[in-house]
Design a protein around this motif. Sequence first.
Motif, PDB file in Angstrom:
ATOM      1  N   THR A  34      47.296  30.347  94.503  1.00 50.05           N
ATOM      2  CA  THR A  34      48.237  30.868  95.497  1.00 50.05           C
ATOM      3  C   THR A  34      48.537  29.853  96.596  1.00 50.05           C
ATOM      4  N   GLU A  35      47.598  28.982  96.922  1.00 51.01           N
ATOM      5  CA  GLU A  35      47.881  27.964  97.939  1.00 51.01           C
ATOM      6  C   GLU A  35      48.830  26.903  97.399  1.00 51.01           C
ATOM      7  N   ILE A  36      48.705  26.565  96.120  1.00 53.03           N
ATOM      8  CA  ILE A  36      49.674  25.643  95.521  1.00 53.03           C
ATOM      9  C   ILE A  36      51.047  26.299  95.468  1.00 53.03           C
ATOM     10  N   SER A  37      51.086  27.585  95.156  1.00 56.55           N
ATOM     11  CA  SER A  37      52.369  28.302  95.165  1.00 56.55           C
ATOM     12  C   SER A  37      53.004  28.253  96.545  1.00 56.55           C
ATOM     13  N   ARG A  38      52.168  28.423  97.587  1.00 61.43           N
ATOM     14  CA  ARG A  38      52.686  28.323  98.961  1.00 61.43           C
ATOM     15  C   ARG A  38      53.250  26.932  99.234  1.00 61.43           C
ATOM     16  N   LEU A  39      52.530  25.904  98.834  1.00 58.82           N
ATOM     17  CA  LEU A  39      53.003  24.535  99.056  1.00 58.82           C
ATOM     18  C   LEU A  39      54.334  24.290  98.355  1.00 58.82           C
ATOM     19  N   LYS A  40      54.471  24.799  97.143  1.00 61.80           N
ATOM     20  CA  LYS A  40      55.727  24.637  96.418  1.00 61.80           C
ATOM     21  C   LYS A  40      56.873  25.319  97.169  1.00 61.80           C
ATOM     22  N   LEU A  41      56.613  26.513  97.721  1.00 59.32           N
ATOM     23  CA  LEU A  41      57.641  27.200  98.488  1.00 59.32           C
ATOM     24  C   LEU A  41      57.987  26.434  99.760  1.00 59.32           C
ATOM     25  N   GLU A  42      56.963  25.949 100.459  1.00 56.61           N
ATOM     26  CA  GLU A  42      57.190  25.247 101.717  1.00 56.61           C
ATOM     27  C   GLU A  42      57.923  23.926 101.521  1.00 56.61           C
TER      28      GLU A  42
END
Length: 341
Positions: A34-42
């Motif tokens: 989920t943190e990688i998913s957040r980074l991709k969104l950001e």
Amino acid sequence: MIQLVGLNGIGLARALVHVSREMNAHPFVNIEDTEISRLKLELGDDEFWQKQASLDKLQLMRHMDAFVGIRASENIYETAEVESARNKAYGELFLKPVHFEQRVKHTKWCILRYPSAAFAMNAKMPTHRFEEYYYKACLLDYSKIEKAMKPLEKRLRAAKEVHLKGEGTDIRFSVEGQKWVPCFGSHNIPDGELFSSPVIDSVNGVITYAPSVYQGKPFEFVKLEVKDGVVVDFESSNNDALREILDTDKGARSFGEFSFGTNPVIEKPMYDILFDEKIYGSNHLTLGQDYDEAPNGNKSSIHWDLVCIGADVYLDGELIRKGREFVVDDLRVLNPAELLA
């Protein structure tokens, strides 16, 4: 495809791989931190999401016969600080073509949550108690719900106008000629809803919704004022975030779905829309994209299922639900006392 978002549900993903191979199926596994998913969104821009969709997910999804999505995040607010422009790029260029257009329309699919300790915290329950609740809500006798929804479906197909009236809510709209779709465990787990869409420009009034989380952003309440199908004013516990969502695109201020929640086990919101939209005695009037199964012409990169709990429901002026209980004889079978008997 087996997609796991968050690592809490890794055991379930392993079991699905095992069962898939026993059936001689070929599981493709996608595990997302989920943190990688957040980074991709950001960090993702238009080019990033276009390439993600066209070179990877979309091409792969086109070859899938079935899709199981396991949502097992440890923190539902992980993406709370992602800018609206980044969410819009993801929604328009990845989520819509890969999931709304390809996965939903062309695969057998099921989305479910995993009963983790993090999920129990959202529900404000001890973990062991939440697990009992989770399985009770998910493993209903869906054939009983399917049968019980038929009288309501019949009434709705013949209805012209829906009127919701309750605390902070007084809203009317036309459903004349709209399609109605009963949901009883074939796609989402848990399930239990009957959905359609309002005639897009017919929605007028005010509606107040229960607590919700969308794009990682928390809302303790949302109140919308609507004129001729368009949100013209609003109030919420997070007005800046709400304004950004409403300004995503033209369709974000209009409604693409209306539904009755009919799961007799789910009683109150727990900040997870897959559960909250099924709350018995509730309705959701959804901002954004419609569904092909029950279209009304609204197109948007958002689809926000906001839930209104306990409003009285009138069909063509007849009171059919008082608060959370159906009060006409042919619909009493949908009340929890009957469904859980």
